[in-house]
Write an enzyme that holds these catalytic residues in place. Structure first.
Site, mmCIF file in Angstrom:
data_model
loop_
_atom_site.group_PDB
_atom_site.id
_atom_site.type_symbol
_atom_site.label_atom_id
_atom_site.label_comp_id
_atom_site.label_asym_id
_atom_site.label_seq_id
_atom_site.Cartn_x
_atom_site.Cartn_y
_atom_site.Cartn_z
ATOM 1 N N SER A 197 -7.755 -9.291 2.633
ATOM 2 C CA SER A 197 -8.865 -9.527 1.703
ATOM 3 C C SER A 197 -9.012 -8.358 0.710
ATOM 4 O O SER A 197 -9.074 -7.204 1.117
ATOM 5 C CB SER A 197 -10.141 -9.672 2.551
ATOM 6 O OG SER A 197 -11.240 -10.052 1.778
ATOM 7 N N CYS B 34 -9.337 -3.750 -6.050
ATOM 8 C CA CYS B 34 -8.355 -4.812 -6.310
ATOM 9 C C CYS B 34 -9.045 -6.052 -6.871
ATOM 10 O O CYS B 34 -8.507 -6.735 -7.746
ATOM 11 C CB CYS B 34 -7.579 -5.126 -5.033
ATOM 12 S SG CYS B 34 -6.673 -3.669 -4.435
ATOM 13 N N ASN C 74 0.841 -1.195 0.000
ATOM 14 C CA ASN C 74 0.000 0.000 0.000
ATOM 15 C C ASN C 74 0.883 1.255 0.000
ATOM 16 O O ASN C 74 1.868 1.333 0.725
ATOM 17 C CB ASN C 74 -0.898 -0.029 1.236
ATOM 18 C CG ASN C 74 -1.966 1.030 1.187
ATOM 19 O OD1 ASN C 74 -1.673 2.227 1.180
ATOM 20 N ND2 ASN C 74 -3.221 0.611 1.143
ATOM 21 N N GLU D 264 -2.147 -4.775 -3.638
ATOM 22 C CA GLU D 264 -2.323 -5.603 -4.838
ATOM 23 C C GLU D 264 -2.039 -4.788 -6.104
ATOM 24 O O GLU D 264 -1.412 -5.286 -7.058
ATOM 25 C CB GLU D 264 -3.765 -6.135 -4.905
ATOM 26 C CG GLU D 264 -4.181 -6.996 -3.716
ATOM 27 C CD GLU D 264 -4.799 -6.193 -2.574
ATOM 28 O OE1 GLU D 264 -4.360 -5.044 -2.309
ATOM 29 O OE2 GLU D 264 -5.716 -6.732 -1.926
ATOM 30 N N ASP E 137 -8.569 4.757 3.305
ATOM 31 C CA ASP E 137 -8.122 3.744 2.352
ATOM 32 C C ASP E 137 -9.248 2.856 1.851
ATOM 33 O O ASP E 137 -9.185 2.321 0.750
ATOM 34 C CB ASP E 137 -7.034 2.877 3.001
ATOM 35 C CG ASP E 137 -6.161 2.194 1.955
ATOM 36 O OD1 ASP E 137 -5.567 2.931 1.135
ATOM 37 O OD2 ASP E 137 -6.067 0.958 1.952
ATOM 38 N N HIS F 287 -3.185 0.381 -3.664
ATOM 39 C CA HIS F 287 -3.308 -0.621 -2.627
ATOM 40 C C HIS F 287 -2.181 -1.635 -2.859
ATOM 41 O O HIS F 287 -1.525 -1.620 -3.915
ATOM 42 C CB HIS F 287 -4.677 -1.303 -2.729
ATOM 43 C CG HIS F 287 -5.795 -0.525 -2.093
ATOM 44 N ND1 HIS F 287 -7.070 -1.019 -1.962
ATOM 45 C CD2 HIS F 287 -5.819 0.714 -1.537
ATOM 46 C CE1 HIS F 287 -7.833 -0.129 -1.354
ATOM 47 N NE2 HIS F 287 -7.105 0.942 -1.096
ATOM 48 N N CYS G 39 -10.160 -5.426 -1.639
ATOM 49 C CA CYS G 39 -11.278 -4.482 -1.737
ATOM 50 C C CYS G 39 -11.902 -4.562 -3.130
ATOM 51 O O CYS G 39 -11.375 -5.223 -4.025
ATOM 52 C CB CYS G 39 -10.766 -3.062 -1.473
ATOM 53 S SG CYS G 39 -10.047 -2.279 -2.953
#
Lengths: 145, 145
Positions: free
Chosen positions: B77, B82, B39, B52, B142, B50, B79
């Site tokens: 996990s 992503c 991030n 990912e 975020d 983020h 979002c």
């Protein structure tokens, strides 16, 4: 033509003139553009800077109430990545130039209560058609096919 | 611990040590890491990087067959943004550190046939809990709340 949509189209044309994918976008809050941008796959070798993402990134870090009161203008129907970003931040309205050369996840946006307006702009269609004919592989790469 | 998950967790720790949000990710193709990241909200004032997204961006432009044969490791996990990116590129498998401090769009991934593995890593949970306690407003920003 709406001044904000005009700027999104301007961004798309700018990208085309740079040899890039002609998709542009602007994020509008309280009737002012707070971020604008265009697809940066070619220009910045980016896998994530679609037009919408570039505009949102260029708007900088914003508190959630800004997103929740903004409108996103984009020349092309938003792909799953850009759709997810719209949903993450709760942007309530998206104005789309066209969805004929590519249909993104408009259904998912509507399912989540986002207002989706499609303008069917012939200029957007013509610009995308020209690019896809000229650089089909770059376009395929951009949409994961 | 799987070496790839270990590197994702390393990226998360690195981000925490930089004062940023402790979420890390790696993209693995043919048993090699082709992109890693974390991030970048704090470090680069980014609204879209983020963990990912940073890993996928750092992998550079890739043809679709690379994504379709890759595994994405992420400490938290994913979002909606992503998740949409995973779906755009057809990444078939996602290995997630934990989904207790934040549950993303795992259902949408599964609906589209993505294999989702949740490790329930206590280290990931502890790292996120510590960050959320220390900087709750950054975390809210975020995830758009």
């Amino acid at each position: 033509m709406d001044e904000f949509f005009y700027e999104a189209l301007n961004q798309a044309r700018k990208s085309y003139n740079e040899g890039g994918i002609p998709i542009g976008s602007v994020l509008v809050y309280e009737n002012k553009i707070i971020g604008k941008g265009h697809n940066q796959r070619v220009q910045k070798s980016s896998a994530i800077l679609h037009g919408e993402m570039d505009a949102i990134e260029n708007a900088g870090r914003q508190p959630v109430y800004v997103y929740k009161n903004s409108v996103l203008y984009t020349t092309l129907s938003p792909c799953p990545m850009c759709t997810g970003t719209i949903l993450l931040y709760g942007i309530p309205k998206v104005i789309i130039g066209e969805n004929q050369t590519f249909l993104g996840s408009e259904d998912l946006l509507r399912q989540h209560g986002v207002e989706v307006v499609v303008l069917n702009s012939q200029e957007c269609i013509d610009l995308m058609k020209k690019f896809i004919e000229e650089k089909p592989h770059v376009w395929d790469e951009d949409i994961g096919v």
